[in-house]
Design a protein around this motif. Structure first.
Motif, PDB file in Angstrom:
ATOM      1  N   GLY A 187       0.801  -1.222   0.000  1.00 47.90           N
ATOM      2  CA  GLY A 187       0.000   0.000   0.000  1.00 47.90           C
ATOM      3  C   GLY A 187       0.833   1.271   0.000  1.00 47.90           C
ATOM      4  N   HIS A 188       0.139   2.399   0.091  1.00 48.42           N
ATOM      5  CA  HIS A 188       0.763   3.727   0.110  1.00 48.42           C
ATOM      6  C   HIS A 188       1.634   3.973  -1.119  1.00 48.42           C
ATOM      7  N   GLN A 189       1.149   3.542  -2.275  1.00 51.80           N
ATOM      8  CA  GLN A 189       1.856   3.798  -3.525  1.00 51.80           C
ATOM      9  C   GLN A 189       1.379   5.094  -4.184  1.00 51.80           C
ATOM     10  N   SER A 190       0.541   5.832  -3.477  1.00 54.21           N
ATOM     11  CA  SER A 190       0.142   7.174  -3.912  1.00 54.21           C
ATOM     12  C   SER A 190      -0.259   7.949  -2.676  1.00 54.21           C
ATOM     13  N   TRP A 191      -0.427   9.263  -2.853  1.00 54.34           N
ATOM     14  CA  TRP A 191      -0.905  10.107  -1.766  1.00 54.34           C
ATOM     15  C   TRP A 191      -1.662  11.277  -2.376  1.00 54.34           C
ATOM     16  N   ALA A 192      -2.909  11.464  -1.905  1.00 55.97           N
ATOM     17  CA  ALA A 192      -3.772  12.526  -2.448  1.00 55.97           C
ATOM     18  C   ALA A 192      -3.889  12.337  -3.955  1.00 55.97           C
ATOM     19  N   ASN A 193      -3.446  13.326  -4.742  1.00 49.56           N
ATOM     20  CA  ASN A 193      -3.566  13.200  -6.197  1.00 49.56           C
ATOM     21  C   ASN A 193      -2.235  12.869  -6.872  1.00 49.56           C
ATOM     22  N   THR A 194      -1.268  12.389  -6.081  1.00 46.95           N
ATOM     23  CA  THR A 194       0.069  12.103  -6.605  1.00 46.95           C
ATOM     24  C   THR A 194       0.353  10.601  -6.577  1.00 46.95           C
ATOM     25  N   THR A 195       0.708  10.048  -7.731  1.00 46.98           N
ATOM     26  CA  THR A 195       1.144   8.657  -7.805  1.00 46.98           C
ATOM     27  C   THR A 195       2.636   8.601  -7.498  1.00 46.98           C
TER      28      THR A 195
ATOM     29  N   VAL B 115       6.349   4.832 -12.663  1.00 43.00           N
ATOM     30  CA  VAL B 115       7.307   4.266 -13.621  1.00 43.00           C
ATOM     31  C   VAL B 115       6.833   2.925 -14.155  1.00 43.00           C
ATOM     32  N   TYR B 116       6.178   2.135 -13.303  1.00 41.30           N
ATOM     33  CA  TYR B 116       5.698   0.813 -13.690  1.00 41.30           C
ATOM     34  C   TYR B 116       4.182   0.738 -13.476  1.00 41.30           C
ATOM     35  N   PRO B 117       3.408   1.407 -14.280  1.00 43.78           N
ATOM     36  CA  PRO B 117       1.945   1.423 -14.088  1.00 43.78           C
ATOM     37  C   PRO B 117       1.308   0.049 -14.197  1.00 43.78           C
ATOM     38  N   GLN B 118       2.011  -0.904 -14.828  1.00 43.24           N
ATOM     39  CA  GLN B 118       1.468  -2.257 -14.967  1.00 43.24           C
ATOM     40  C   GLN B 118       1.356  -2.977 -13.613  1.00 43.24           C
ATOM     41  N   PHE B 119       2.026  -2.442 -12.578  1.00 45.52           N
ATOM     42  CA  PHE B 119       1.968  -3.053 -11.251  1.00 45.52           C
ATOM     43  C   PHE B 119       0.731  -2.612 -10.461  1.00 45.52           C
ATOM     44  N   ASP B 120      -0.016  -1.683 -10.969  1.00 44.11           N
ATOM     45  CA  ASP B 120      -1.141  -1.087 -10.257  1.00 44.11           C
ATOM     46  C   ASP B 120      -2.249  -2.114 -10.018  1.00 44.11           C
TER      47      ASP B 120
ATOM     48  N   TYR C  77      -7.953   5.850  -1.225  1.00 41.28           N
ATOM     49  CA  TYR C  77      -7.133   6.505  -0.197  1.00 41.28           C
ATOM     50  C   TYR C  77      -5.702   6.545  -0.712  1.00 41.28           C
ATOM     51  N   CYS C  78      -5.090   5.371  -0.828  1.00 36.85           N
ATOM     52  CA  CYS C  78      -3.776   5.252  -1.454  1.00 36.85           C
ATOM     53  C   CYS C  78      -3.797   4.051  -2.398  1.00 36.85           C
ATOM     54  N   LYS C  79      -3.079   4.148  -3.494  1.00 37.74           N
ATOM     55  CA  LYS C  79      -2.944   3.042  -4.429  1.00 37.74           C
ATOM     56  C   LYS C  79      -2.113   1.907  -3.815  1.00 37.74           C
ATOM     57  N   SER C  80      -2.313   0.710  -4.328  1.00 39.44           N
ATOM     58  CA  SER C  80      -1.508  -0.458  -3.964  1.00 39.44           C
ATOM     59  C   SER C  80      -0.928  -1.071  -5.222  1.00 39.44           C
TER      60      SER C  80
ATOM     61  N   VAL D 172      -3.959  -0.522   3.999  1.00 41.17           N
ATOM     62  CA  VAL D 172      -4.125  -1.111   2.668  1.00 41.17           C
ATOM     63  C   VAL D 172      -5.619  -1.301   2.410  1.00 41.17           C
ATOM     64  N   PHE D 173      -6.187  -0.402   1.642  1.00 43.94           N
ATOM     65  CA  PHE D 173      -7.611  -0.489   1.300  1.00 43.94           C
ATOM     66  C   PHE D 173      -7.820  -1.211  -0.026  1.00 43.94           C
TER      67      PHE D 173
END
Length: 366
Positions: free
Chosen positions: A111-119, A125-130, A150-153, A188-189
């Motif tokens: 988790g916490h692979q983003s914050w607010a509106n920032t990836t 760099v590796y959007p395929q991991f999203d 909340y945050c990307k994983s 981790v949501f």
């Protein structure tokens, strides 16, 4: 008669040793401090902070949230634009060794692979991991939102993600000469999303436990130990702790699926919740983590002392101590601590007051 006297003497001294063994200091209390790693520009000032503030207070464990703030050679594409050099890290390592402080680096995994509106860097760099590529980052972030963002994983079952993150973990562990690694893994949501071609329909607890176990096993190959935040291992509904301090998406059952040598950092900021006892009875070492309320930090330390004094010799050593957390940059914390920056919000002083109060209380109890 002589044998009876001898037996009574042995039993008396054994009881005395057991009682002495449950005191906080005799069991090697963790006296921790967790903060974001300094930027290169803040590095020299942070060295002074370690020497003048942490060491004199008896801090013996320093968790630094590094993430991408290091000049990685294995994956230079993931570096922050301005990142700590190996030489700067070496200076921190040497200073911490001088004062007997265990230095533990953290990179947020899962988790916490983003914050607010920032990836953050990994998924940028590796959007395929999203895990949830269908959830687009908003121009203006608001909570709550329709996507439950909340945050990307990252997807824990992506076949290439661990090759990237483990090479970073290995490099940062070598740079910090560390014996333990903090993987974050809090809040981790997004996990086991229905639209994920790999995770959809899978048990979220098994996915979460699988990722913890995979990280733990990788570290164990070199004799290193995994630390994580403990919130996803608590049942939000059963405990009444809510969706932030505990899990609402059923990951809590992972507590019975992961190796017992994982260290749990049990954070609660509004009350001295008794969940550390729960983790010790599950077989884990646990550290209580306050943040911004001095009264709560003091109550948490008193609960720790009571547990150590009353628990049996199996449970008592598992409750290892306390760690003050700071959820701002190192520079901002030092600015407010040293009064070199105007305080625009009284809440900004909360973590500083908690830090000062916690260690004052711990030191007065020695």
């Amino acid at each position: 008669m002589k044998h009876l006297v001898l037996l009574l003497f042995i039993l008396f001294n054994s009881s005395l040793l057991l009682a002495q063994g449950t005191t906080p200091d005799s069991l090697g209390t963790v006296r921790g401090f967790c903060i974001a790693a300094p930027t290169p520009a803040e590095h020299a000032r942070f060295l002074t902070f370690i020497e003048k503030e942490l060491a004199p207070r008896g801090v013996n464990t320093l968790v630094l949230r590094v993430d991408y703030n290091y000049q990685f050679k294995s994956h230079p594409e993931l570096r922050d634009p301005s990142a700590l050099s190996p030489q700067q890290v070496k200076q921190m390592v040497q200073l911490c060794k001088k004062y007997g402080i265990e230095l533990i680096p953290q990179i947020n995994l899962l988790g916490h692979q983003s914050w607010a509106n920032t990836t953050h860097n990994l998924l940028r760099v590796y959007p395929q991991f999203d895990e949830t590529p269908h959830v687009t980052m908003p121009e203006k972030y608001e909570w709550p939102n329709a996507d439950g963002l909340y945050c990307k994983s990252y997807c824990p079952l992506h076949p290439e993600v661990h090759g990237v993150v483990f090479s970073m973990v290995d490099e940062i562990m070598d740079a910090f000469e560390a014996k333990s690694f903090h993987a974050g893994m809090d809040e981790v949501f997004y996990i086991g999303d229905d639209k994920c071609p790999r995770c959809g329909g899978r048990d979220k607890a098994e996915l979460f436990a699988g990722e913890i176990t995979r990280i733990r096993n990788h570290l164990a190959q070199k004799g290193r130990r995994l630390w994580i935040w403990g919130d996803r291992l608590l049942d939000a509904k059963a405990t009444g702790l809510g969706m932030w301090e505990a899990s609402m998406n059923n990951t809590h059952r992972a507590v019975d699926m992961i190796p017992k040598d994982v260290v749990i950092c049990d954070w609660h900021y509004n009350r001295a919740e008794p969940t550390a006892a729960y983790f010790t009875m599950k077989g884990f070492d646990v550290i209580t983590c306050p943040w911004n309320k001095p009264a709560v930090a003091t109550a948490q330390y008193e609960a720790f002392k009571d547990f150590r004094a009353t628990a049996n010799p199996t449970l008592a050593p598992r409750y290892r101590g306390l760690m003050q957390t700071v959820w701002s940059g190192a520079g901002n914390f030092m600015d407010i601590y040293y009064n070199t920056k105007p305080v625009t919000d009284p809440n900004q002083k909360g973590p500083i007051d908690s830090f000062v109060q916690l260690f004052q209380t711990m030191n007065s109890s020695k």
